[in-house]
Write a protein that holds these residues in place. Structure first.
Motif: not given
Ligand code: FES
Ligand SMILES: [Fe+2]
Length: 362
Positions: A49-76
């Motif tokens: 959900r977008a609310s999990q990544l509302a602010r710069p620096g918010d992040h969470l690990p997830t995966e796509l088709a077996g590829v580990p990903l980190v979702l994050l919102r950067d400083e900009a």
């Protein structure tokens, strides 16, 4: 579009004469590997959900088709989905969700990356000849933000996300799903292949027999399925007690390949269907509610009702998987009036399989 030999199960089939997919498409390691490469690595998937990544620096690990990903919102403020796999020797960068992230630091030997994926810090690497840290960066998946949801796609040649959801915004106008408050996640392990779970979702044909409680709220005679290029919509009028859903519309959107949006008055339940080993899948249910209209008791009533429906689906899906595993099953005819969504999904799968294996197989 790639051709398949006439008579092959991969050949396109008109709805009026279509057969279901063969059992071997739902069984075994070969089918799972094909799905991962040809379908799940190529499509857009719900990640957060977008609310999990509302602010710069918010992040969470997830995966796509077996590829580990980190979702994050950067400083900009840019939303990114970086591979969570260090370019040194494959270590993990992010292990849990959090906020205030300023740099990505590998948990193995401490290489560090900027939030755009560029390698920044390399401890104690003196003597490494021709090593150019500025040439090293974490690969990125594509990301899209829509209706308060974050989607990702590994395949940079896949259609744009807007093509997947084309036309849905107009249908949902005024609902404000992005403002719904997240309430609960419930995760189910189901004893069937992920595609079998999707097949079951895509038709209301089984509702009268499998879900007597749900059938009492929906109008089977008015139940319709509408197809788009990359999604489908099942619709029914809905009538229930004011303490449950009240009256209105039930909208069941399927976004190929593995996302569902189940929209009832003031309520969004998303489903993400993931393979979880041979003949098994994991389904994440996330519930969100329109501000103001839902109190705790009503939410609990929704969760209990939905859990009962899910138990009915899980039980029949596990039995169907056993039927497919048995060796007995030969593909049967799909119902053109009641299984359009299944046919649509199977045609998208056949198209993806043909594209991945242009010479055809079996
Ligand atoms: S694997 Fe990441 S620093 Fe070694
Ligand atoms: Fe069902």
């Amino acid at each position: 579009m790639s051709a398949a030999p006439v008579g092959s199960w991969l050949a396109a089939q008109p709805a009026a004469s279509a057969l279901a997919l063969p059992a071997h498409a739902y069984v075994g390691a070969r089918a799972a590997a094909r799905d991962r490469g040809a379908v799940l690595a190529c499509g857009w998937q719900l990640l957060a959900r977008a609310s999990q990544l509302a602010r710069p620096g918010d992040h969470l690990p997830t995966e796509l088709a077996g590829v580990p990903l980190v979702l994050l919102r950067d400083e900009a403020g840019v939303l990114r989905a970086l591979h969570n796999v260090c370019r040194h020797r494959g270590g993990p960068l992010v292990r849990c969700a959090g906020s205030g992230l300023r740099v990505l630091s590998c948990q193995y030997h401490g290489w560090t990356y900027a939030l755009d994926g560029a390698l920044r810090g390399v401890p104690d690497m003196a003597g490494a000849a021709d090593f150019v840290p500025s040439a090293v960066r974490l690969p990125a998946a594509r990301v899209a933000l829509w209706q308060g949801l974050v989607f990702g796609c590994l395949d940079h040649s896949a259609p744009p996300f807007e093509a997947v959801v084309s036309g849905i915004d107009e249908r949902l106008a005024g609902r404000g799903l992005a403002d719904y408050a997240p309430a609960r996640r419930v995760v189910y392990e189901v004893g069937c292949d992920w595609k079998l779970y999707v097949d079951n979702y895509l038709e209301g044909y089984h509702v009268p027999r499998v879900h007597p409680g749900l059938n009492a709220l929906l109008d089977y005679r008015s139940y319709t399925t509408t197809l788009a290029r990359w999604h489908s919509l099942q619709f029914s009028p809905l009538e229930s007690a004011p303490g449950l859903y009240g009256s209105g519309e039930a909208l069941y959107y399927f976004l190929y390949p593995n996302t569902m949006l189940n929209i009832l008055p003031g309520r969004l339940q998303t489903n993400r269907v993931l393979p979880a080993g041979e003949g098994r899948c994991r389904v994440e249910f996330d519930y969100a509610y329109a501000p103001g209209a839902w109190d705790g008791a009503r939410i609990e009533a929704d969760l209990a009702f939905s859990d009962a429906v899910q138990a009915e689906d899980a039980a029949i899906c596990a039995e169907v998987q056993r039927g497919l595993d048995s060796g007995s099953y030969q593909p049967g005819r799909l119902n053109p009036a009641r299984e359009q969504g299944v046919h649509h999904f199977h045609e998208l799968l056949r198209e993806a399989y043909r594209a991945a294996s242009p010479q055809g197989e079996r």
